[in-house]
Design a protein around this motif. Structure first.
Motif, PDB file in Angstrom:
ATOM      1  N   LEU A  37       0.855  -1.190   0.000  1.00  0.00           N
ATOM      2  CA  LEU A  37       0.000   0.000   0.000  1.00  0.00           C
ATOM      3  C   LEU A  37       0.885   1.233   0.000  1.00  0.00           C
ATOM      4  O   LEU A  37       1.856   1.325   0.763  1.00  0.00           O
ATOM      5  CB  LEU A  37      -0.887  -0.005   1.254  1.00  0.00           C
ATOM      6  N   LEU A  53      -8.859  -3.436  -0.507  1.00  0.00           N
ATOM      7  CA  LEU A  53      -8.231  -3.673   0.798  1.00  0.00           C
ATOM      8  C   LEU A  53      -9.279  -4.233   1.749  1.00  0.00           C
ATOM      9  O   LEU A  53     -10.363  -3.641   1.888  1.00  0.00           O
ATOM     10  CB  LEU A  53      -7.642  -2.369   1.360  1.00  0.00           C
ATOM     11  N   ASP A  60      -6.025  -9.044   3.765  1.00  0.00           N
ATOM     12  CA  ASP A  60      -4.777  -8.425   3.292  1.00  0.00           C
ATOM     13  C   ASP A  60      -3.770  -8.231   4.416  1.00  0.00           C
ATOM     14  O   ASP A  60      -4.104  -7.762   5.510  1.00  0.00           O
ATOM     15  CB  ASP A  60      -5.072  -7.082   2.613  1.00  0.00           C
ATOM     16  N   VAL A  99      -0.413  -6.234   4.862  1.00  0.00           N
ATOM     17  CA  VAL A  99       0.020  -5.068   4.096  1.00  0.00           C
ATOM     18  C   VAL A  99       1.394  -4.568   4.511  1.00  0.00           C
ATOM     19  O   VAL A  99       1.700  -4.460   5.702  1.00  0.00           O
ATOM     20  CB  VAL A  99      -1.006  -3.928   4.272  1.00  0.00           C
ATOM     21  N   ILE A 129      -5.950   1.029   6.762  1.00  0.00           N
ATOM     22  CA  ILE A 129      -5.731  -0.409   7.001  1.00  0.00           C
ATOM     23  C   ILE A 129      -6.601  -0.885   8.167  1.00  0.00           C
ATOM     24  O   ILE A 129      -7.253  -1.933   8.086  1.00  0.00           O
ATOM     25  CB  ILE A 129      -4.233  -0.680   7.277  1.00  0.00           C
ATOM     26  N   ASN A 130      -6.648  -0.097   9.225  1.00  0.00           N
ATOM     27  CA  ASN A 130      -7.478  -0.474  10.381  1.00  0.00           C
ATOM     28  C   ASN A 130      -8.949  -0.474  10.005  1.00  0.00           C
ATOM     29  O   ASN A 130      -9.699  -1.389  10.370  1.00  0.00           O
ATOM     30  CB  ASN A 130      -7.211   0.478  11.547  1.00  0.00           C
ATOM     31  N   ALA A 155      -7.632  -4.956   7.707  1.00  0.00           N
ATOM     32  CA  ALA A 155      -6.440  -5.622   7.174  1.00  0.00           C
ATOM     33  C   ALA A 155      -5.346  -5.646   8.248  1.00  0.00           C
ATOM     34  O   ALA A 155      -5.484  -5.008   9.291  1.00  0.00           O
ATOM     35  CB  ALA A 155      -5.945  -4.887   5.928  1.00  0.00           C
ATOM     36  N   LEU A 174      -1.446  -4.862   9.253  1.00  0.00           N
ATOM     37  CA  LEU A 174      -0.247  -4.101   8.900  1.00  0.00           C
ATOM     38  C   LEU A 174       0.980  -4.917   9.270  1.00  0.00           C
ATOM     39  O   LEU A 174       1.227  -5.179  10.455  1.00  0.00           O
ATOM     40  CB  LEU A 174      -0.234  -2.756   9.637  1.00  0.00           C
TER      41      LEU A 174
END
Lengths: 193, 193
Positions: free
Chosen positions: A55, A114, A118, A120, A140-141, A145, A147
């Protein structure tokens, strides 16, 4: 990454307002052979992470993310900085303050690209106050997904973005961390290889 | 490029206002393995051109240009769409009207990275009315550089940008030319391989 530190010392230009210009090879003109070395180094640093997507955020992160993605064999997705009629309503949104442009803008990412499956890796060219990376972490949160890590080419160690993100337990690796810079010298923080 | 036409038919979505969404693989999420096939095809099509730099425009052209540049062993430079305090005064400027964003914006390129010794391949994701490519051609002319060709992933053949640029004798190669599109069918122009 010593070769990067040497290239920054050789080609970088320090400008008032804590600006480090590296547009000869990184974010305006791009030295693709050298960006490949950067991509290989990100792969080495995150080899143990189980990454299935990279990302980044437009614009200058995109090329670095694309070259790096080749070493992970994963797709990339780049967050967009303003509303486009090419993006439908189904999108994650957050706001990011730009150090470079000195303004706040909306960042959007289509929900199609996303989600909870995922894992990432965030890739970007610079980390200073951390606003862009924090915006991507928010997305992302929101997506549910995972991190896996944050890979930065040049971190301004004299600004607090990197320290604050690492303090939250996030795996941030910067290929060069600028400790201090003047128009005649750039000092880097020592890092474990 | 048949594989591209098939991918567009499979993944593309036609939206009102002549919008063709290909953001699953080309300009939001990017299928890097497929972008490499696109880069190889650009190299095949422009193999006879003596190219030493690839020029594109932020944002969605950057990743395609970076992957493609690996097959030409040249650097890229991307024009920027708005003033940034990271760019000093020494820059080429032009104005471009965006089909996607329905507005006019300034396009700038540092004079350090384009000059009379450059033999340039323009790369971009879409060609519709030709505004972006024409803006880049203006910058190439202002720089005294040589335009070797224009490589486009998807051309909207029902808009006039490509026809007008070819009519000026410029070598434009589009990997897929959309002849017509509806929400249930996309037709492509036949091209010599």
């Amino acid at each position: 990454m010593k070769a990067l530190e040497e290239k920054i010392r050789r080609e970088g230009q320090v400008r008032p307002g804590n600006i480090l210009k590296v547009d000869s090879f990184l974010n305006h003109q791009m030295d693709i052979a050298f960006i490949n070395e950067i991509g290989k180094e990100f792969k080495r640093l995150f080899a143990d992470c189980n990454i299935n997507k990279i990302l980044t955020i437009e614009a200058s992160g995109i090329g670095i993310a694309c070259i790096t993605a080749q070493y992970f064999n994963v797709p990339i997705v780049f967050a967009k900085k303003k509303q486009s009629i090419n993006l439908d309503g189904e999108q994650y949104t957050t706001k990011v303050q730009s150090f470079t442009h000195q303004k706040t803008y909306d960042v959007i990412l289509s929900k199609k690209y996303l989600g909870p499956s995922d894992r990432v890796l965030i890739i970007d060219d610079f980390l200073a106050n951390g606003c862009a990376v924090n915006g991507l972490i928010e997305i992302i949160n929101e997506a549910g997904a995972t991190l896996e890590g944050v890979g930065i080419v040049i971190e301004k160690g004299f600004q607090d973005g990197g320290k604050e993100i690492r303090a939250r337990g996030i795996n941030v690796k910067s290929l060069a961390i600028v400790k201090s810079m003047t128009d005649h010298d750039i000092e880097f923080e020592e890092q474990d290889s």
